[in-house]
Motif scaffolding. Sequence first.
Motif, PDB file in Angstrom:
ATOM      1  N   VAL A 102     132.108  62.274  84.239  1.00  0.00           N
ATOM      2  CA  VAL A 102     131.188  61.212  83.993  1.00  0.00           C
ATOM      3  C   VAL A 102     130.246  61.733  82.899  1.00  0.00           C
ATOM      4  CG1 VAL A 102     129.270  59.636  84.913  1.00  0.00           C
ATOM      5  CG2 VAL A 102     131.277  60.076  86.183  1.00  0.00           C
ATOM      6  N   ARG A 103     129.649  62.683  83.055  1.00  0.00           N
ATOM      7  CA  ARG A 103     128.910  63.279  81.945  1.00  0.00           C
ATOM      8  C   ARG A 103     129.459  63.600  80.585  1.00  0.00           C
ATOM      9  NH1 ARG A 103     127.577  66.912  86.103  1.00  0.00           N
ATOM     10  NH2 ARG A 103     128.026  68.867  84.532  1.00  0.00           N
ATOM     11  N   TYR A 104     130.519  64.156  80.665  1.00  0.00           N
ATOM     12  CA  TYR A 104     131.569  64.100  79.286  1.00  0.00           C
ATOM     13  C   TYR A 104     131.570  62.492  78.661  1.00  0.00           C
ATOM     14  CZ  TYR A 104     135.419  64.794  76.338  1.00  0.00           C
ATOM     15  OH  TYR A 104     136.060  64.867  74.957  1.00  0.00           O
ATOM     16  N   ALA A 105     131.924  61.781  79.582  1.00  0.00           N
ATOM     17  CA  ALA A 105     132.074  60.329  79.139  1.00  0.00           C
ATOM     18  C   ALA A 105     130.831  59.700  78.519  1.00  0.00           C
ATOM     19  CB  ALA A 105     132.711  59.406  80.076  1.00  0.00           C
ATOM     20  N   VAL A 106     129.623  60.013  79.060  1.00  0.00           N
ATOM     21  CA  VAL A 106     128.477  59.566  78.685  1.00  0.00           C
ATOM     22  C   VAL A 106     128.147  60.319  77.053  1.00  0.00           C
ATOM     23  CG1 VAL A 106     125.833  59.900  78.996  1.00  0.00           C
ATOM     24  CG2 VAL A 106     127.371  59.280  80.583  1.00  0.00           C
ATOM     25  N   ALA A 107     128.597  61.589  77.001  1.00  0.00           N
ATOM     26  CA  ALA A 107     128.383  62.199  75.694  1.00  0.00           C
ATOM     27  C   ALA A 107     129.296  61.353  74.737  1.00  0.00           C
ATOM     28  CB  ALA A 107     128.796  63.826  75.870  1.00  0.00           C
ATOM     29  N   TYR A 108     130.437  61.327  74.982  1.00  0.00           N
ATOM     30  CA  TYR A 108     131.496  60.489  74.290  1.00  0.00           C
ATOM     31  C   TYR A 108     130.821  59.160  73.837  1.00  0.00           C
ATOM     32  CZ  TYR A 108     135.986  58.882  72.566  1.00  0.00           C
ATOM     33  OH  TYR A 108     136.953  58.299  71.741  1.00  0.00           O
ATOM     34  N   CYS A 109     130.236  58.558  74.655  1.00  0.00           N
ATOM     35  CA  CYS A 109     129.643  57.159  74.263  1.00  0.00           C
ATOM     36  C   CYS A 109     128.536  57.249  73.217  1.00  0.00           C
ATOM     37  CB  CYS A 109     128.910  56.507  75.434  1.00  0.00           C
ATOM     38  SG  CYS A 109     130.262  55.751  76.588  1.00  0.00           S
ATOM     39  N   MET A 110     127.774  58.437  73.413  1.00  0.00           N
ATOM     40  CA  MET A 110     126.593  58.671  72.494  1.00  0.00           C
ATOM     41  C   MET A 110     126.769  59.146  71.095  1.00  0.00           C
ATOM     42  SD  MET A 110     123.889  57.790  74.342  1.00  0.00           S
ATOM     43  CE  MET A 110     124.924  56.628  74.987  1.00  0.00           C
ATOM     44  N   GLY A 111     128.080  59.680  71.161  1.00  0.00           N
ATOM     45  CA  GLY A 111     128.492  60.594  69.788  1.00  0.00           C
ATOM     46  C   GLY A 111     128.160  59.940  68.455  1.00  0.00           C
ATOM     47  N   PRO A 112     128.738  58.500  68.310  1.00  0.00           N
ATOM     48  CA  PRO A 112     128.524  57.931  66.874  1.00  0.00           C
ATOM     49  C   PRO A 112     127.173  57.338  66.846  1.00  0.00           C
ATOM     50  CG  PRO A 112     130.020  56.638  68.487  1.00  0.00           C
ATOM     51  CD  PRO A 112     129.545  57.900  69.100  1.00  0.00           C
ATOM     52  N   ARG A 113     126.406  57.124  67.723  1.00  0.00           N
ATOM     53  CA  ARG A 113     125.125  56.323  67.702  1.00  0.00           C
ATOM     54  C   ARG A 113     124.100  57.241  67.267  1.00  0.00           C
ATOM     55  NH1 ARG A 113     124.782  51.999  72.691  1.00  0.00           N
ATOM     56  NH2 ARG A 113     126.846  51.896  73.101  1.00  0.00           N
ATOM     57  N   GLY A 114     123.216  56.679  66.333  1.00  0.00           N
ATOM     58  CA  GLY A 114     122.301  57.348  65.665  1.00  0.00           C
ATOM     59  C   GLY A 114     120.816  57.293  66.023  1.00  0.00           C
ATOM     60  N   ASP A 115     120.532  56.405  67.182  1.00  0.00           N
ATOM     61  CA  ASP A 115     119.297  55.924  67.597  1.00  0.00           C
ATOM     62  C   ASP A 115     118.605  57.295  68.171  1.00  0.00           C
ATOM     63  OD1 ASP A 115     120.014  55.434  70.743  1.00  0.00           O
ATOM     64  OD2 ASP A 115     121.372  54.400  69.254  1.00  0.00           O
ATOM     65  N   ASP A 116     117.281  57.083  68.485  1.00  0.00           N
ATOM     66  CA  ASP A 116     116.650  58.305  69.007  1.00  0.00           C
ATOM     67  C   ASP A 116     116.929  58.712  70.400  1.00  0.00           C
ATOM     68  OD1 ASP A 116     115.386  58.587  66.741  1.00  0.00           O
ATOM     69  OD2 ASP A 116     113.527  57.647  67.418  1.00  0.00           O
ATOM     70  N   GLU A 117     117.162  57.517  71.189  1.00  0.00           N
ATOM     71  CA  GLU A 117     117.449  57.761  72.769  1.00  0.00           C
ATOM     72  C   GLU A 117     119.024  58.481  72.780  1.00  0.00           C
ATOM     73  OE1 GLU A 117     117.405  55.518  76.951  1.00  0.00           O
ATOM     74  OE2 GLU A 117     117.277  54.497  75.207  1.00  0.00           O
ATOM     75  N   ALA A 118     119.864  58.043  71.883  1.00  0.00           N
ATOM     76  CA  ALA A 118     121.249  58.667  72.040  1.00  0.00           C
ATOM     77  C   ALA A 118     121.155  60.135  71.681  1.00  0.00           C
ATOM     78  CB  ALA A 118     122.080  57.707  71.101  1.00  0.00           C
ATOM     79  N   LEU A 167     126.028  65.726  68.116  1.00  0.00           N
ATOM     80  CA  LEU A 167     124.993  66.080  67.551  1.00  0.00           C
ATOM     81  C   LEU A 167     125.290  66.439  65.862  1.00  0.00           C
ATOM     82  CD1 LEU A 167     122.683  68.125  70.010  1.00  0.00           C
ATOM     83  CD2 LEU A 167     122.138  65.697  68.975  1.00  0.00           C
ATOM     84  N   GLY A 168     125.841  67.487  65.780  1.00  0.00           N
ATOM     85  CA  GLY A 168     126.271  68.330  64.744  1.00  0.00           C
ATOM     86  C   GLY A 168     127.063  67.466  63.592  1.00  0.00           C
ATOM     87  N   THR A 169     128.111  66.806  63.944  1.00  0.00           N
ATOM     88  CA  THR A 169     129.298  66.301  63.079  1.00  0.00           C
ATOM     89  C   THR A 169     129.281  64.771  63.232  1.00  0.00           C
ATOM     90  OG1 THR A 169     130.441  68.421  63.252  1.00  0.00           O
ATOM     91  CG2 THR A 169     131.397  66.278  62.525  1.00  0.00           C
ATOM     92  N   LEU A 170     129.299  64.036  64.433  1.00  0.00           N
ATOM     93  CA  LEU A 170     129.566  62.923  64.539  1.00  0.00           C
ATOM     94  C   LEU A 170     128.504  61.908  63.652  1.00  0.00           C
ATOM     95  CD1 LEU A 170     131.569  62.147  67.701  1.00  0.00           C
ATOM     96  CD2 LEU A 170     132.326  62.109  65.647  1.00  0.00           C
ATOM     97  N   SER A 171     127.383  62.497  63.604  1.00  0.00           N
ATOM     98  CA  SER A 171     126.280  61.861  63.274  1.00  0.00           C
ATOM     99  C   SER A 171     125.547  62.775  62.076  1.00  0.00           C
ATOM    100  CB  SER A 171     125.392  61.168  64.198  1.00  0.00           C
ATOM    101  OG  SER A 171     124.079  60.738  63.615  1.00  0.00           O
ATOM    102  N   ASP A 172     124.932  62.209  61.079  1.00  0.00           N
ATOM    103  CA  ASP A 172     124.327  62.908  60.067  1.00  0.00           C
ATOM    104  C   ASP A 172     122.707  62.725  60.358  1.00  0.00           C
ATOM    105  OD1 ASP A 172     123.927  60.418  59.321  1.00  0.00           O
ATOM    106  OD2 ASP A 172     124.661  60.435  57.184  1.00  0.00           O
ATOM    107  N   VAL A 173     122.550  62.138  61.495  1.00  0.00           N
ATOM    108  CA  VAL A 173     121.015  62.252  61.890  1.00  0.00           C
ATOM    109  C   VAL A 173     120.433  63.499  61.762  1.00  0.00           C
ATOM    110  CG1 VAL A 173     119.429  61.362  63.393  1.00  0.00           C
ATOM    111  CG2 VAL A 173     121.150  59.868  63.040  1.00  0.00           C
ATOM    112  N   ASP A 174     119.234  63.740  61.289  1.00  0.00           N
ATOM    113  CA  ASP A 174     118.718  65.040  61.147  1.00  0.00           C
ATOM    114  C   ASP A 174     117.159  64.994  61.795  1.00  0.00           C
ATOM    115  OD1 ASP A 174     118.150  67.620  60.675  1.00  0.00           O
ATOM    116  OD2 ASP A 174     118.006  67.590  58.540  1.00  0.00           O
ATOM    117  N   SER A 175     116.938  65.945  62.512  1.00  0.00           N
ATOM    118  CA  SER A 175     115.666  66.097  62.944  1.00  0.00           C
ATOM    119  C   SER A 175     115.339  67.712  63.469  1.00  0.00           C
ATOM    120  CB  SER A 175     115.508  65.082  64.274  1.00  0.00           C
ATOM    121  OG  SER A 175     116.017  65.525  65.339  1.00  0.00           O
TER     122      SER A 175
END
Length: 278
Positions: free
Chosen positions: A130-146, A169-177
């Motif tokens: 289930v936790r893996y599936a949550v991570a899968y859902c979050m991958g392409p999202r760029g908002d702060d909560e994700a 975090l590293g590849t699916l999104s280019d969000v940087d912080s």
Amino acid sequence: MSKLETMSTDALLAHALEAAENDPSGEDETRWAPIQQLHSRNESSIFDSAVKWCSSEKPWIKCLGADILGQLGCEEEEPPFVGPSEPILTTLLEESNEEVLTSALMALGHLEVGDLETICRHQTHESEDVRYAVAYCMGPRGDDEARAVLISLSADEDLDVRNWATFGLGTLSDVDSEAIREALVARLRDEDSEVRGEALVGLAERGDARAIPATLQELEQDEVSALVVAAAAKLPDPSFVPHLTDLAESYTDDEDIQLALANCQGASSPEASDQEAN
């Protein structure tokens, strides 16, 4: 043409149901083969059957319905069933069965939809699937909560969860912080080489110099992954050249190694860059 491709849709649905009943764990390829064939068909009758199955009292049938909805019509430029599938799948997130939860979350992840707050409620679930599936859902999202969820899951005790969250975090999104970079730096010390490689690529994409000594350390190992080579290409440094040269001589047809070597041969060391700047 395979036997499944020649089946009528009704026959294929019946076959999928039978295969799922024979494999309630959902791990056998014989279960997934008819589902994948159904995914390629853009037909409302398949959607209707999947929706019906999602309301079944049997968890394995609910999983089948969710698995079909997750990629139905996927070969279309704009899959037609994303909108109507979302509320059906979201309803399944209220289930207690972890297999149903996993299927629903993975389906929402494939469709890149779903209420963020509802999905995030499951990030601390006792099941690693289930936790893996949550991570899968979050991958392409760029908002702060994700991103915050992925940062947390990148330190998960389960390897697969950590690995996907680090990749997200590293590849699916280019969000940087700074928080994202620190999470990636923490994974440079991971016991798993693939997780370390994902962290290296993510840091290299962001031009973070902390990836350089870590990449050099990985290049010095007996086995060097494609992720390490990719990091060297994205954040080249002259110190990588001897190791990449050895790799290039061993793998003469590997274009990624050749690219990384060329980039590093043309790169200036950080010290030289500082002197030029002064």
